[in-house]
Design a protein around this motif. Structure first.
Motif, PDB file in Angstrom:
ATOM      1  N   CYS A  13       0.793  -1.044   0.066  1.00 56.72           N
ATOM      2  CA  CYS A  13      -0.076   0.037  -0.143  1.00 56.72           C
ATOM      3  C   CYS A  13       0.648   1.109   0.092  1.00 56.72           C
ATOM      4  O   CYS A  13       0.797   1.843   0.327  1.00 56.72           O
ATOM      5  N   ILE A  14       1.358   1.583  -0.204  1.00 56.68           N
ATOM      6  CA  ILE A  14       2.264   2.489   0.001  1.00 56.68           C
ATOM      7  C   ILE A  14       2.246   3.451  -0.935  1.00 56.68           C
ATOM      8  O   ILE A  14       1.914   3.713  -1.666  1.00 56.68           O
ATOM      9  N   ASP A  58      -6.368   4.983   5.855  1.00 54.49           N
ATOM     10  CA  ASP A  58      -5.275   4.822   6.433  1.00 54.49           C
ATOM     11  C   ASP A  58      -3.968   4.820   5.656  1.00 54.49           C
ATOM     12  O   ASP A  58      -2.727   4.832   5.804  1.00 54.49           O
ATOM     13  N   TRP A  59      -4.196   4.621   4.406  1.00 52.40           N
ATOM     14  CA  TRP A  59      -3.161   4.573   3.180  1.00 52.40           C
ATOM     15  C   TRP A  59      -3.207   5.651   2.349  1.00 52.40           C
ATOM     16  O   TRP A  59      -2.731   6.892   2.784  1.00 52.40           O
ATOM     17  N   PHE A  60      -3.825   5.895   1.179  1.00 51.23           N
ATOM     18  CA  PHE A  60      -3.788   6.742   0.242  1.00 51.23           C
ATOM     19  C   PHE A  60      -4.859   7.727   0.492  1.00 51.23           C
ATOM     20  O   PHE A  60      -4.860   8.944   0.020  1.00 51.23           O
ATOM     21  N   ASP A  61      -6.078   7.298   1.181  1.00 48.46           N
ATOM     22  CA  ASP A  61      -7.132   8.295   1.253  1.00 48.46           C
ATOM     23  C   ASP A  61      -7.465   8.904   0.248  1.00 48.46           C
ATOM     24  O   ASP A  61      -7.720  10.271  -0.003  1.00 48.46           O
ATOM     25  N   ALA A  62      -7.869   8.069  -0.911  1.00 47.01           N
ATOM     26  CA  ALA A  62      -8.314   8.688  -2.116  1.00 47.01           C
ATOM     27  C   ALA A  62      -9.580   9.349  -2.284  1.00 47.01           C
ATOM     28  O   ALA A  62      -9.668  10.213  -3.288  1.00 47.01           O
ATOM     29  N   GLN A  63     -10.526   9.277  -1.294  1.00 45.82           N
ATOM     30  CA  GLN A  63     -11.443  10.165  -1.310  1.00 45.82           C
ATOM     31  C   GLN A  63     -11.207  11.582  -0.904  1.00 45.82           C
ATOM     32  O   GLN A  63     -11.710  12.529  -1.501  1.00 45.82           O
ATOM     33  N   THR A  64     -10.225  11.816  -0.242  1.00 47.90           N
ATOM     34  CA  THR A  64      -9.797  13.303   0.128  1.00 47.90           C
ATOM     35  C   THR A  64      -8.702  13.625  -0.943  1.00 47.90           C
ATOM     36  O   THR A  64      -8.622  14.898  -1.006  1.00 47.90           O
ATOM     37  N   TYR A  65      -7.853  12.707  -1.165  1.00 48.54           N
ATOM     38  CA  TYR A  65      -6.669  13.016  -2.110  1.00 48.54           C
ATOM     39  C   TYR A  65      -6.712  12.115  -3.311  1.00 48.54           C
ATOM     40  O   TYR A  65      -5.907  11.314  -3.196  1.00 48.54           O
ATOM     41  N   PHE A  77       5.127  10.984   2.890  1.00 44.65           N
ATOM     42  CA  PHE A  77       3.805  11.350   2.501  1.00 44.65           C
ATOM     43  C   PHE A  77       2.735  11.073   3.381  1.00 44.65           C
ATOM     44  O   PHE A  77       1.298  11.058   2.912  1.00 44.65           O
ATOM     45  N   ASP A  78       2.785  10.562   4.416  1.00 45.08           N
ATOM     46  CA  ASP A  78       1.578  10.117   5.396  1.00 45.08           C
ATOM     47  C   ASP A  78       1.007   8.961   4.894  1.00 45.08           C
ATOM     48  O   ASP A  78      -0.249   8.819   4.972  1.00 45.08           O
ATOM     49  N   ILE A  79       1.770   7.895   4.107  1.00 48.71           N
ATOM     50  CA  ILE A  79       0.949   6.904   3.541  1.00 48.71           C
ATOM     51  C   ILE A  79       1.381   5.821   4.794  1.00 48.71           C
ATOM     52  O   ILE A  79       2.116   5.095   5.098  1.00 48.71           O
ATOM     53  N   GLY A  80      -0.030   5.331   5.287  1.00 48.46           N
ATOM     54  CA  GLY A  80       0.209   4.210   6.382  1.00 48.46           C
ATOM     55  C   GLY A  80       0.050   5.146   7.703  1.00 48.46           C
ATOM     56  O   GLY A  80       1.108   5.468   8.104  1.00 48.46           O
TER      57      GLY A  80
END
Length: 187
Positions: free
Chosen positions: A8-9, A93-100, A159-162
């Motif tokens: 996930c990264i 917790d990972w990419f937060d695709a809804q926000t970013y 990048f605050d991933i995880g």
């Protein structure tokens, strides 16, 4: 152990320039191009593919410093090959695709490194955090196409991933390698 992302990264996204003579534009052939992110979970490599991205490239190998490249990656298209992992990786917790929803790379300088090699400097933005990176790129040209290949190691924590329990890098390593093979058709 939770089956949350593995890889996930950090994502990715980085990217780069496709070479075109005389400063011409190149259209990236998405059917022949590939962007992946490779992480390690419990020291086992895990690779995911970004299925959707776009690129804008202006580049002349004889004048690399006048070139530019911009890449936008849909982080919600990250595919680990398993729908349950995919949904976890694009979650908060990972990419937060809804926000970013996207990650971007915008070049600021391109320099020849000899032997078909280039160094593309630019700003990589993932999950709202930006960092300057230098991407090593290998250019291969044919009569009608140009291909860029390379790999860029990044730290997912930068990048605050995880987040939450996944912030711990003992399960999912901090280093993620973004690999790319971008093919452009001359026009």
């Amino acid at each position: 152990m939770k089956q949350s992302f593995h890889h996930c990264i950090a994502s990715a996204l980085i990217f780069f320039a496709i070479a075109m003579p005389s400063g011409a534009r190149a259209e990236v052939d998405l059917n022949k191009s590939l962007i992946t992110a490779i992480s390690k979970q419990m020291n086992v490599p895990v690779e995911g593919v970004f299925k959707k991205f776009s690129a804008s490239v202006h580049f002349d190998p004889s004048a690399p410093s006048s070139g530019s490249a911009q890449l936008t990656v849909d982080v919600g298209s990250y595919d680990l090959g398993d729908p349950s992992y995919d949904s976890q990786v694009i979650g908060k917790d990972w990419f937060d695709a809804q926000t970013y929803p996207t990650a971007t790379f915008v070049s600021s300088a391109i320099a020849a490194a000899g032997g078909g090699q280039y160094r593309v400097t630019g700003k990589l933005t993932i999950k709202g955090r930006s960092a300057m990176v230098v991407v090593p790129v290998t250019l291969t040209q044919t009569e009608n196409t140009q291909a860029l290949d390379g790999a860029l190691p990044i730290k997912r924590s930068q990048f605050d991933i995880g987040t939450g329990e996944w912030k711990d890098t003992s399960i999912v390593a901090d280093e993620v390698t973004i690999k790319f093979h971008l093919v452009a058709t001359k026009f």
